[in-house]
Design a protein around this motif. Structure first.
Motif, PDB file in Angstrom:
ATOM      1  N   CYS A   1      17.868  28.901  11.751  1.00  0.00           N
ATOM      2  CA  CYS A   1      18.258  27.647  11.107  1.00  0.00           C
ATOM      3  C   CYS A   1      18.385  27.951   9.614  1.00  0.00           C
ATOM      4  N   ILE A   2      19.613  28.093   9.128  1.00  0.00           N
ATOM      5  CA  ILE A   2      19.839  28.564   7.761  1.00  0.00           C
ATOM      6  C   ILE A   2      20.955  27.754   7.094  1.00  0.00           C
ATOM      7  N   PRO A   3      20.988  27.748   5.750  1.00  0.00           N
ATOM      8  CA  PRO A   3      22.137  27.144   5.068  1.00  0.00           C
ATOM      9  C   PRO A   3      23.408  27.925   5.399  1.00  0.00           C
ATOM     10  N   THR A   4      24.453  27.197   5.758  1.00  0.00           N
ATOM     11  CA  THR A   4      25.711  27.784   6.201  1.00  0.00           C
ATOM     12  C   THR A   4      26.854  27.177   5.400  1.00  0.00           C
TER      13      THR A   4
ATOM     14  N   ASP B   1      13.343  19.177  18.216  1.00  0.00           N
ATOM     15  CA  ASP B   1      13.592  19.670  16.864  1.00  0.00           C
ATOM     16  C   ASP B   1      15.059  20.036  16.699  1.00  0.00           C
ATOM     17  N   VAL B   2      15.570  19.768  15.498  1.00  0.00           N
ATOM     18  CA  VAL B   2      16.936  20.120  15.138  1.00  0.00           C
ATOM     19  C   VAL B   2      16.900  20.901  13.833  1.00  0.00           C
ATOM     20  N   CYS B   3      17.973  21.573  13.527  1.00  0.00           N
ATOM     21  CA  CYS B   3      18.107  22.292  12.261  1.00  0.00           C
ATOM     22  C   CYS B   3      18.457  21.259  11.193  1.00  0.00           C
ATOM     23  N   THR B   4      17.563  21.061  10.229  1.00  0.00           N
ATOM     24  CA  THR B   4      17.749  20.018   9.225  1.00  0.00           C
ATOM     25  C   THR B   4      17.337  20.523   7.843  1.00  0.00           C
TER      26      THR B   4
ATOM     27  N   CYS C   1      13.422  23.744  11.024  1.00  0.00           N
ATOM     28  CA  CYS C   1      13.499  23.104  12.333  1.00  0.00           C
ATOM     29  C   CYS C   1      12.499  21.954  12.314  1.00  0.00           C
ATOM     30  N   GLY C   2      12.984  20.752  12.552  1.00  0.00           N
ATOM     31  CA  GLY C   2      12.106  19.591  12.521  1.00  0.00           C
ATOM     32  C   GLY C   2      12.815  18.373  13.084  1.00  0.00           C
TER      33      GLY C   2
ATOM     34  N   TYR D   1      18.855  10.854   5.433  1.00  0.00           N
ATOM     35  CA  TYR D   1      19.769  11.746   4.737  1.00  0.00           C
ATOM     36  C   TYR D   1      20.515  12.706   5.664  1.00  0.00           C
ATOM     37  N   SER D   2      20.402  12.542   6.969  1.00  0.00           N
ATOM     38  CA  SER D   2      21.105  13.424   7.903  1.00  0.00           C
ATOM     39  C   SER D   2      21.866  12.611   8.932  1.00  0.00           C
TER      40      SER D   2
END
Length: 138
Positions: A22-25, A70-73, A105-106, A112-113
């Protein structure tokens, strides 16, 4: 033999949790307002990737809050503001968007998402494009 197998299973689970990808892309978004003459193409970063998740068999017996996955956030993010060119005076030409600095991951925070399952396929321009790169309109 059983102890070695058990230790390798535990090590694999630990590494799987630590290496959730889960990284900034990099992401390209298009912004336009119907009153303005141009569409703005913005290069930014979003959080994307894979998070470990579990699906419980006893879903009927668990409360709803225990079923969220959990999702990538975003962990840390900042907002940047750009000006859409050639807007009439009565239209606010500014557009603010989030830039991912770090991810986790959370649970998805709807403050904000965008927490939907499918991406909306409207990321295109219907007007002439202007690019926006690090503080400069090209």
């Amino acid at each position: 033999m059983t102890a070695i197998f058990l230790m390798s299973m535990l090590f694999g689970l630990a590494c799987g949790q630590a290496m959730a990808f889960c990284i900034p892309t990099e992401y390209m978004m298009h912004v336009e307002r119907k009153e303005c003459a141009y569409c703005l193409t913005i290069n930014t970063t979003i959080c994307a990737g894979y998070c470990m998740t579990r699906d419980f068999n006893g879903k009927l017996f668990l409360p709803k809050y225990a079923l969220s996955q959990d999702v990538c956030t975003y962990r840390d993010f900042m907002y940047k503001t750009v000006e859409i060119p050639r807007c009439p005076r009565h239209v606010t030409p500014y557009f603010s968007y989030p830039v991912a600095i770090s991810c986790k991951c959370g649970k998805c925070n709807t403050d904000y998402s965008d927490c939907i399952h499918e991406a909306i396929k409207t990321n295109y321009c219907t007007k002439p494009q202007k690019s926006y790169v690090v503080g400069f309109s090209i």
